[in-house]
Design a protein around this motif. Structure first.
Motif, short mmCIF file in Angstrom:
data_model
loop_
_atom_site.label_atom_id
_atom_site.label_comp_id
_atom_site.label_asym_id
_atom_site.label_seq_id
_atom_site.Cartn_x
_atom_site.Cartn_y
_atom_site.Cartn_z
N GLY A 15 0.83 -1.22 0.00
CA GLY A 15 0.00 0.00 0.00
C GLY A 15 0.86 1.26 0.00
O GLY A 15 0.61 2.20 -0.76
N ARG A 37 -12.27 -3.76 2.67
CA ARG A 37 -12.45 -3.03 3.94
C ARG A 37 -13.53 -1.96 3.82
O ARG A 37 -14.23 -1.67 4.78
N ASP A 86 -2.78 -4.12 -6.26
CA ASP A 86 -2.18 -4.32 -4.93
C ASP A 86 -3.00 -5.38 -4.19
O ASP A 86 -4.17 -5.16 -3.89
N ARG A 135 -7.72 -2.50 12.08
CA ARG A 135 -7.93 -3.64 11.17
C ARG A 135 -8.11 -4.93 11.98
O ARG A 135 -7.34 -5.20 12.89
MG MG Z 1 -2.12 -3.04 1.99
#
Ligand code: MG
Ligand code: AP5
Length: 191
Positions: A15, A37, A86, A135
Motif C-alpha cells: 500500500g 475493507r 495491490d 484492522r
Molecule cells: Mg495493503
C-alpha cells in the motif's frame, strides 16, 4: 501503458509503495484489501461475509474478489496510464483469471514487483500498525495465519510471472524512499 502488480507478504509495503507509484506514474490504484475493507465499513452483505475470512487470516473466495475487481479493471484500464494491482492476484487461479481478463481487454501486465521483507520485520510493522489501524487482522494470531497463507497460496504466483518473463524481485528492507527508488528503477526500465 503500465499495468503493474505489486506483490509480497502482509506488511511488505504494498500500500505504501502503491501510493508513491500512483503519484509518480499517474496509475490507478486497485487494492482488493481496501475494496473489501470499505465493504466491511459499509456493513454490506459482501463486507459481512468477507470479514469472516479476513479476521481469521484466510483468503476470501476467488469469485467474490473477481466480482468486485473485474469491472474496476475494465474501467480503470480505459483511457488511463495504467493500473497498479495491490493484493491481487493472490493465488494461481486468480493469476489465470486475470490473464484471461486482460486478453479480453486487449491489455497486458507489464511486470510483477515482488517485495521481499524478513518475517520479523513484517511482524514488527504489522503489530505497530495494529496499535492504531483498527484492522481486524492486525493481531499476532491472525498475522501468523496470514504469513502462512502467503507462503502456501500467494508465493507460487511469482513462478507464474517468472515463466512469462514478467517478474522483478525488490528488496523491501530499508527506508520507504530507498525501496521506492529500487521500484522506480525497475518501472523506468519497462517504459
Ligand atoms: Mg495493503
Ligand atoms: P490486504 O489488505 O491486501 O493485506 P495484506 O496483504 O495482508 O497486506 P497489508 O495491507 O497488511 O500490508 P501492505 O503490504 O499493504 O503494507 P503497508 O504498506 O500497509 O489483504 C487483507 C485481507 O483481505 C487478506 O488477508 C484476505 O483475507 C483479503 N484479500 C485481499 N485481497 C484478496 C484477494 N485477492 N483474494 C482473496 N482474499 C483477499 O505497510 C505495513 C505497515 O508498515 C504500515 O504501517 C506502513 O506504514 C509500514 N511501512 C511500510 N513501509 C515501511 C518501511 N520501509 N519501513 C518501516 N515501516 C514501513
Amino acid at each position: 501503458m503500465l499495468n503493474i502488480i505489486i506483490c509480497g507478504a502482509p506488511g511488505c509495503g504494498k500500500g505504501t509503495q502503491s501510493d508513491l507509484i500512483v503519484e509518480k506514474y499517474g496509475l490507478k490504484h486497485l487494492s482488493t484489501g481496501d475494496l473489501l475493507r470499505s465493504e466491511i465499513a459499509e456493513k454490506s452483505a459482501l463486507g459481512i461475509e468477507a470479514e469472516s475470512f479476513i479476521s481469521k487470516g484466510n483468503l476470501v473466495p476467488d469469485k467474490m474478489i473477481f466480482d468486485i475487481l473485474s469491472k474496476a479493471i475494465a474501467e480503470q484500464t480505459k483511457n488511463s496510464n495504467g493500473i497498479i494491482l495491490d493484493g491481487f492476484p493472490r493465488n494461481v487461479a486468480q493469476a489465470e483469471a486475470l490473464e484471461e481478463l486482460m486478453t479480453k481487454l486487449k491489455k497486458e501486465i507489464t511486470v510483477l514487483l515482488d517485495m521481499n521483507v524478513d518475517n520479523q520485520e513484517l511482524i514488527t510493522r504489522l503489530l505497530k500498525r495494529g496499535e492504531t489501524s483498527g484492522r481486524c487482522d492486525d493481531n499476532m494470531e491472525t498475522i501468523k495465519k496470514r504469513l502462512e497463507v502467503y507462503q502456501t497460496k500467494t508465493a507460487p504466483v511469482s513462478d507464474y510471472y517468472k515463466n512469462k518473463n514478467k517478474y522483478a524481485a525488490i528488496n523491501g528492507m530499508g527506508t520507504i524512499d530507498e525501496i521506492f527508488s529500487r521500484i522506480s528503477g525497475v518501472i523506468d526500465s519497462k517504459r
